[in-house]
Design a protein around this motif. Structure first.
Motif, PDB file in Angstrom:
ATOM      1  N   SER A  75       0.832  -1.200   0.000  1.00 16.45           N
ATOM      2  CA  SER A  75       0.000   0.000   0.000  1.00 16.45           C
ATOM      3  C   SER A  75       0.869   1.252   0.000  1.00 16.45           C
ATOM      4  CB  SER A  75      -0.960  -0.004   1.188  1.00 16.45           C
ATOM      5  OG  SER A  75      -0.254  -0.184   2.386  1.00 16.45           O
ATOM      6  N   ASP A  76       0.325   2.294  -0.554  1.00 18.88           N
ATOM      7  CA  ASP A  76       0.965   3.622  -0.640  1.00 18.88           C
ATOM      8  C   ASP A  76       2.391   3.599  -1.185  1.00 18.88           C
ATOM      9  OD1 ASP A  76      -1.345   4.718   0.504  1.00 18.88           O
ATOM     10  OD2 ASP A  76      -0.592   4.303   2.513  1.00 18.88           O
ATOM     11  N   PRO A  77       2.631   2.924  -2.304  1.00 16.77           N
ATOM     12  CA  PRO A  77       4.003   2.998  -2.830  1.00 16.77           C
ATOM     13  C   PRO A  77       4.284   4.366  -3.449  1.00 16.77           C
ATOM     14  CG  PRO A  77       2.590   1.812  -4.371  1.00 16.77           C
ATOM     15  CD  PRO A  77       1.724   2.199  -3.199  1.00 16.77           C
ATOM     16  N   TRP A  78       5.497   4.831  -3.291  1.00 16.60           N
ATOM     17  CA  TRP A  78       5.932   6.051  -3.992  1.00 16.60           C
ATOM     18  C   TRP A  78       7.448   6.075  -4.042  1.00 16.60           C
ATOM     19  CZ3 TRP A  78       8.581  10.355  -1.736  1.00 16.60           C
ATOM     20  CH2 TRP A  78       8.727  10.295  -0.334  1.00 16.60           C
ATOM     21  N   ALA A  79       7.956   6.783  -5.032  1.00 19.64           N
ATOM     22  CA  ALA A  79       9.396   6.958  -5.153  1.00 19.64           C
ATOM     23  C   ALA A  79       9.656   8.447  -5.250  1.00 19.64           C
ATOM     24  CB  ALA A  79       9.923   6.244  -6.388  1.00 19.64           C
ATOM     25  N   ARG A  80      10.763   8.866  -4.716  1.00 20.36           N
ATOM     26  CA  ARG A  80      11.076  10.294  -4.720  1.00 20.36           C
ATOM     27  C   ARG A  80      11.647  10.705  -6.077  1.00 20.36           C
ATOM     28  NH1 ARG A  80      14.136  11.779   0.307  1.00 20.36           N
ATOM     29  NH2 ARG A  80      12.078  11.986   1.192  1.00 20.36           N
ATOM     30  N   ALA A  81      11.085  11.757  -6.650  1.00 21.14           N
ATOM     31  CA  ALA A  81      11.563  12.276  -7.935  1.00 21.14           C
ATOM     32  C   ALA A  81      13.006  12.757  -7.797  1.00 21.14           C
ATOM     33  CB  ALA A  81      10.663  13.423  -8.398  1.00 21.14           C
ATOM     34  N   THR A  82      13.726  12.725  -8.903  1.00 21.37           N
ATOM     35  CA  THR A  82      15.127  13.148  -8.879  1.00 21.37           C
ATOM     36  C   THR A  82      15.295  14.473  -9.597  1.00 21.37           C
ATOM     37  OG1 THR A  82      15.593  11.937 -10.924  1.00 21.37           O
ATOM     38  CG2 THR A  82      15.980  10.769  -8.849  1.00 21.37           C
ATOM     39  N   VAL A  83      16.387  15.135  -9.301  1.00 24.49           N
ATOM     40  CA  VAL A  83      16.749  16.352 -10.024  1.00 24.49           C
ATOM     41  C   VAL A  83      17.851  15.975 -11.027  1.00 24.49           C
ATOM     42  CG1 VAL A  83      16.090  17.920  -8.178  1.00 24.49           C
ATOM     43  CG2 VAL A  83      18.410  16.999  -8.216  1.00 24.49           C
ATOM     44  N   THR A  84      18.101  16.872 -11.976  1.00 25.60           N
ATOM     45  CA  THR A  84      19.089  16.600 -13.016  1.00 25.60           C
ATOM     46  C   THR A  84      20.424  16.175 -12.412  1.00 25.60           C
ATOM     47  OG1 THR A  84      18.013  18.324 -14.278  1.00 25.60           O
ATOM     48  CG2 THR A  84      20.126  17.548 -15.123  1.00 25.60           C
ATOM     49  N   GLY A  85      20.962  15.095 -12.920  1.00 22.05           N
ATOM     50  CA  GLY A  85      22.271  14.639 -12.456  1.00 22.05           C
ATOM     51  C   GLY A  85      22.215  13.693 -11.277  1.00 22.05           C
ATOM     52  N   GLN A  86      21.072  13.614 -10.631  1.00 27.88           N
ATOM     53  CA  GLN A  86      20.946  12.726  -9.468  1.00 27.88           C
ATOM     54  C   GLN A  86      20.824  11.285  -9.947  1.00 27.88           C
ATOM     55  OE1 GLN A  86      17.691  13.850  -6.888  1.00 27.88           O
ATOM     56  NE2 GLN A  86      17.928  12.041  -5.599  1.00 27.88           N
ATOM     57  N   LYS A  87      21.659  10.402  -9.403  1.00 29.55           N
ATOM     58  CA  LYS A  87      21.698   9.028  -9.894  1.00 29.55           C
ATOM     59  C   LYS A  87      21.056   8.018  -8.950  1.00 29.55           C
ATOM     60  CE  LYS A  87      23.681   8.196 -13.408  1.00 29.55           C
ATOM     61  NZ  LYS A  87      23.019   8.152 -14.722  1.00 29.55           N
ATOM     62  N   ALA A  88      20.570   8.493  -7.806  1.00 22.39           N
ATOM     63  CA  ALA A  88      19.996   7.546  -6.845  1.00 22.39           C
ATOM     64  C   ALA A  88      18.800   8.174  -6.146  1.00 22.39           C
ATOM     65  CB  ALA A  88      21.050   7.145  -5.812  1.00 22.39           C
ATOM     66  N   THR A  89      17.853   7.333  -5.770  1.00 24.27           N
ATOM     67  CA  THR A  89      16.710   7.822  -5.013  1.00 24.27           C
ATOM     68  C   THR A  89      16.110   6.657  -4.234  1.00 24.27           C
ATOM     69  OG1 THR A  89      14.705   9.166  -5.154  1.00 24.27           O
ATOM     70  CG2 THR A  89      14.956   7.449  -6.815  1.00 24.27           C
TER      71      THR A  89
ATOM     72  N   PRO B  15       4.197   5.238  -8.102  1.00 27.34           N
ATOM     73  CA  PRO B  15       4.130   6.617  -8.571  1.00 27.34           C
ATOM     74  C   PRO B  15       5.338   7.415  -8.067  1.00 27.34           C
ATOM     75  CG  PRO B  15       2.193   6.033  -7.233  1.00 27.34           C
ATOM     76  CD  PRO B  15       3.210   4.952  -7.061  1.00 27.34           C
ATOM     77  N   VAL B  16       5.832   8.294  -8.928  1.00 22.61           N
ATOM     78  CA  VAL B  16       6.964   9.149  -8.560  1.00 22.61           C
ATOM     79  C   VAL B  16       6.415  10.493  -8.093  1.00 22.61           C
ATOM     80  CG1 VAL B  16       9.028  10.311  -9.437  1.00 22.61           C
ATOM     81  CG2 VAL B  16       8.469   7.992 -10.218  1.00 22.61           C
ATOM     82  N   ARG B  17       6.923  10.931  -6.969  1.00 21.79           N
ATOM     83  CA  ARG B  17       6.452  12.197  -6.405  1.00 21.79           C
ATOM     84  C   ARG B  17       7.625  13.082  -6.029  1.00 21.79           C
ATOM     85  NH1 ARG B  17       2.729  10.200  -1.659  1.00 21.79           N
ATOM     86  NH2 ARG B  17       1.696   8.474  -2.691  1.00 21.79           N
ATOM     87  N   ALA B  18       7.470  14.363  -6.300  1.00 24.38           N
ATOM     88  CA  ALA B  18       8.482  15.326  -5.874  1.00 24.38           C
ATOM     89  C   ALA B  18       8.110  15.807  -4.479  1.00 24.38           C
ATOM     90  CB  ALA B  18       8.536  16.492  -6.851  1.00 24.38           C
ATOM     91  N   ILE B  19       8.799  15.282  -3.499  1.00 20.94           N
ATOM     92  CA  ILE B  19       8.513  15.690  -2.119  1.00 20.94           C
ATOM     93  C   ILE B  19       9.860  16.028  -1.483  1.00 20.94           C
ATOM     94  CG2 ILE B  19       7.668  14.959   0.146  1.00 20.94           C
ATOM     95  CD1 ILE B  19       5.728  13.115  -1.255  1.00 20.94           C
ATOM     96  N   THR B  20       9.971  17.220  -0.963  1.00 22.88           N
ATOM     97  CA  THR B  20      11.230  17.607  -0.334  1.00 22.88           C
ATOM     98  C   THR B  20      11.297  16.980   1.066  1.00 22.88           C
ATOM     99  OG1 THR B  20      10.249  19.572   0.630  1.00 22.88           O
ATOM    100  CG2 THR B  20      11.253  19.821  -1.548  1.00 22.88           C
ATOM    101  N   PRO B  21      12.492  16.752   1.565  1.00 21.28           N
ATOM    102  CA  PRO B  21      12.623  16.146   2.899  1.00 21.28           C
ATOM    103  C   PRO B  21      11.862  16.937   3.968  1.00 21.28           C
ATOM    104  CG  PRO B  21      14.742  16.150   1.799  1.00 21.28           C
ATOM    105  CD  PRO B  21      13.785  16.929   0.911  1.00 21.28           C
ATOM    106  N   MET B  22      11.835  18.256   3.836  1.00 22.28           N
ATOM    107  CA  MET B  22      11.178  19.072   4.862  1.00 22.28           C
ATOM    108  C   MET B  22       9.683  18.762   4.960  1.00 22.28           C
ATOM    109  SD  MET B  22      13.370  20.670   6.467  1.00 22.28           S
ATOM    110  CE  MET B  22      12.347  21.774   7.453  1.00 22.28           C
ATOM    111  N   SER B  23       9.053  18.565   3.818  1.00 23.11           N
ATOM    112  CA  SER B  23       7.607  18.366   3.848  1.00 23.11           C
ATOM    113  C   SER B  23       7.228  16.987   4.374  1.00 23.11           C
ATOM    114  CB  SER B  23       7.007  18.596   2.451  1.00 23.11           C
ATOM    115  OG  SER B  23       7.476  17.587   1.574  1.00 23.11           O
ATOM    116  N   MET B  24       8.242  16.131   4.565  1.00 22.07           N
ATOM    117  CA  MET B  24       7.961  14.800   5.077  1.00 22.07           C
ATOM    118  C   MET B  24       7.720  14.806   6.587  1.00 22.07           C
ATOM    119  SD  MET B  24       7.831  12.944   2.560  1.00 22.07           S
ATOM    120  CE  MET B  24       7.511  11.512   3.590  1.00 22.07           C
ATOM    121  N   HIS B  25       8.187  15.866   7.254  1.00 20.56           N
ATOM    122  CA  HIS B  25       8.040  15.889   8.712  1.00 20.56           C
ATOM    123  C   HIS B  25       6.573  15.967   9.115  1.00 20.56           C
ATOM    124  CE1 HIS B  25      12.244  16.236   9.956  1.00 20.56           C
ATOM    125  NE2 HIS B  25      12.399  16.815   8.783  1.00 20.56           N
ATOM    126  N   LYS B  26       6.227  15.126  10.068  1.00 20.00           N
ATOM    127  CA  LYS B  26       4.854  15.151  10.548  1.00 20.00           C
ATOM    128  C   LYS B  26       4.819  15.890  11.881  1.00 20.00           C
ATOM    129  CE  LYS B  26       3.633  10.789   8.388  1.00 20.00           C
ATOM    130  NZ  LYS B  26       3.728   9.373   8.649  1.00 20.00           N
TER     131      LYS B  26
END
Ligand SMILES: [Cu+2]
Length: 152
Positions: free
Chosen positions: A28-42, A140-151
């Protein structure tokens, strides 16, 4: 005693045959973090609930050259991550893969992962008898910054 062991044997044989065609692990709730140019891992994240005692032993996706199961933890004051050979999936227990904890690490990315795209992740799950099953998950790939992950 005899009754009890017979009961166990019956229960085990029921389990054995009932799940032959059933889905081994509920994702349930799978997601992967979107990458920026040049980023090779996520990282890819999801919640896994196995119907029977099993473990996640591998993952793969066409978009990454290397896919590993990682654990992230605090080492003194530094967050470090390391590959683990497997991730235990106790029967009926939801195991969360999330930022800051276990995750599926996608490395040597062949293409940038853009927001709102989808990747196919193949999970390999091994049951208590050593039987391996693979299962495809649309992530699904989502652009989520680390900051917005804080609950809060
Ligand atoms: Cu990692």
């Amino acid at each position: 005693m005899t009754f009890f062991s017979r009961f166990i044997a019956t229960a085990l044989s029921t389990l054995c045959c009932a799940h032959a065609l059933a889905q081994v692990v509920t994702v349930s709730d799978p997601w992967a973090r979107a990458t920026v140019t040049g980023q090779k891992a996520t990282g890819a994240f999801m919640t896994l609930t196995a119907s029977h005692h099993s473990k996640l032993v591998a993952a793969s996706t066409p978009v990454a050259g290397i896919t590993e199961i990682h654990e992230m933890k605090m080492d003194k004051d530094v967050m470090r991550m390391a590959a683990v050979p497997s991730l235990a999936l106790p029967a009926g227990k939801a195991v969360e893969l999330k930022p800051g904890g276990y995750h599926v690490m996608l490395m040597d990315l062949k293409t940038p992962l853009t927001d709102k795209s989808t990747l196919t992740l193949t999970l390999t799950v091994e049951d208590a008898k050593g039987q391996k099953t693979t299962q495809d998950v649309q992530v699904p790939v989502r652009a989520i910054t680390p900051m917005s992950m804080h609950k809060h």
